[in-house]
Design a protein around this motif. Structure first.
Motif: not given
Length: 476
Positions: A86-89, A182-186
């Motif tokens: 959620v934090g990443l989003a 961030v998208g890659c980490i998700l």
């Protein structure tokens, strides 16, 4: 409670688990420093001032510091992996909003608030998961070494990467870069396990959340107001101190009534952890303070553009990367106290070099030796400081201590930028030496705290979370 590995044993966690955690720390640290080289570009594009951009940077760091403790508690209620994702989003949305910001207000909303909130949600799980997945000191040192190396690289290389993107494309593209990472980490984080179940019924101390956040906000606002209004600054600082005292008294009252506060006061009964927290706070204060002062000086006084400033900061990145990657080897050969003390000595020495060499010549590379030494010093001590604090408590307290640890570190980042910015606003050409001397003095205070750490708190035989070395109050 997870089993603790036998002495000398190491636990290996697959790279697909460690990589997203380390990348998350990288992007959050990058966000805290890359804007330093965009000061002129952002202020011109958004028709604002250098002080306005400094305010946006400081608010971002402040939001993180204010929300880390509540977020650490949320991991217990909703689970570490869910909070992480959620934090990443939230962070990603903030980065995209910042990329299209038409003015300073929207930039503050996207970068300072949403990215700050997202960071506060995702960082505590990084440290909790790492502590739980690496039960022995050697493997945990390796894991924290990788994470802190990525964090340090993000902070030190932020000016270089941000400078390249800003000069080659636009400062807005730097925020798109963050959103892509961030998208890659998700995507990668789908395979990260959560070793402990969520506790939906865990109590939430709402009043404690409000008081802790308000106290920290008032303190940093007070520092920011010093240059404009001394009386207002004093009032804000006093109010912040009083609110934090109120917060701790409330926590004690809840504990006396048999209820669970936001932050257990027993966490502060551990002398080793307290000293470790002080060293963490000072390390990030000095890192962000030096980064802000040097970047502002090179751009505003020397007239270098974003890419030139970023290239000069490569010296700090190389130093920090080299020493951080040696964290595991250092942990085997030297006591953690020794590493922390050595780190502060090197860092303060680097600041002195910045004063002596960079302040007296127009040669841009005069800053390189000092920045390199600062990078090496910080890389040497970041990992042992985190390890000392996290390893001082058992699994049941990891949410609280992780939130407290990250809050203390991010408060240091906030204060570093605020203190440095407040001194520089009066006149960068004349305030450079004053700002660096102030940071060196604070570094010496961290050196004293490191020297007071017990010698037995380091080495391969140090206790891991869950070992029977702590009393009921958490004392070692």
């Amino acid at each position: 409670m997870a089993e603790t590995a036998a002495p000398g044993a190491t636990t290996r966690v697959p790279r697909h688990i460690l990589l997203p955690l380390a990348l998350a720390q990288f992007i959050c640290s990058f966000a805290g420093s890359n804007m330093n080289v965009m000061i002129n570009d952002i202020s011109e594009d958004l028709d604002t001032t250098v002080q306005g951009v400094q305010t946006a940077i400081t608010i971002f760091l402040l939001v993180m510091a204010a929300l880390m403790i509540p977020s650490g508690k949320l991991t217990e209620r909703y689970g570490r992996k869910l909070c992480f994702r959620v934090g990443l989003a939230v962070y990603g949305v903030g980065a995209l909003l910042s990329a299209v910001a038409p003015g300073l207000g929207v930039l503050i909303l996207g970068n300072s608030l949403l990215e700050g909130i997202g960071t506060a949600l995702l960082i505590p799980p990084v440290y909790i998961l790492t502590t739980l997945l690496f039960p022995d000191l050697t493997s945990r040192a390796r894991a924290f070494g990788a994470i802190m190396a990525m964090g340090g690289i993000g902070a030190a290389a932020g000016p270089l990467i941000g400078g390249l993107i800003t000069t080659g494309i636009s400062w807005r593209a730097a925020f798109v870069f963050q959103a892509l990472i961030v998208g890659c980490i998700l995507v990668m984080s789908r395979r990260v396990p959560d070793p402990l179940p969520a506790q939906p019924g865990a109590p939430m101390d709402v009043r404690g959340m409000v008081l802790s956040a308000a106290g920290l906000v008032l303190l940093v606002m007070g520092i920011l107001a010093v240059d404009d209004n001394g009386w207002l600054a004093g009032g804000l600082l006093a109010a912040g101190a009083l609110v934090l005292v109120w917060f701790f008294r409330t926590a004690r009252a809840l504990e006396a009534a048999g209820k669970e506060p936001l932050l257990s006061t027993s966490l502060f009964h551990n002398r080793t952890s307290n000293l470790g927290l002080i060293t963490q706070h000072v390390q990030w204060l000095v890192l962000m303070g030096v980064s802000f002062v040097a970047a502002a000086y090179l751009q505003v006084v020397r007239g270098y553009n974003a890419i030139e400033t970023g290239v000069i900061f490569t010296a700090a990145t190389v130093g920090l990367l080299a020493s951080s990657l040696g964290a595991e080897r250092f942990a085997k050969r030297r006591a953690q106290r020794t590493l922390i003390v050595a780190g502060f000595v090197l860092t303060v020495g680097g600041i002195v070099l910045l004063l002596v060499l960079a302040g007296g010549t127009a040669d841009p590379w005069a800053s390189a030796p000092g920045l390199f030494l600062v990078g090496v010093g910080l890389g040497v001590m970041l990992t042992p400081s985190v390890n000392i604090v996290q390893s001082s408590f058992g699994e049941s307290e990891q949410g609280e201590i992780s939130g407290l640890s990250r809050s203390v570190s991010n408060l240091g980042s906030s204060l570093g930028t605020a203190i440095a910015g407040t001194i520089l606003v009066a006149g960068p050409a004349h305030a450079y030496a004053a700002a660096m001397i102030t940071l060196a003095a604070i570094g010496l205070a961290g050196l004293v705290a490191g020297a007071l750490l017990p010698g037995g708190s380091a080495g391969v035989g140090a206790p891991s979370p869950g070992t029977a070395t702590q009393g009921p109050s958490g004392n070692t």
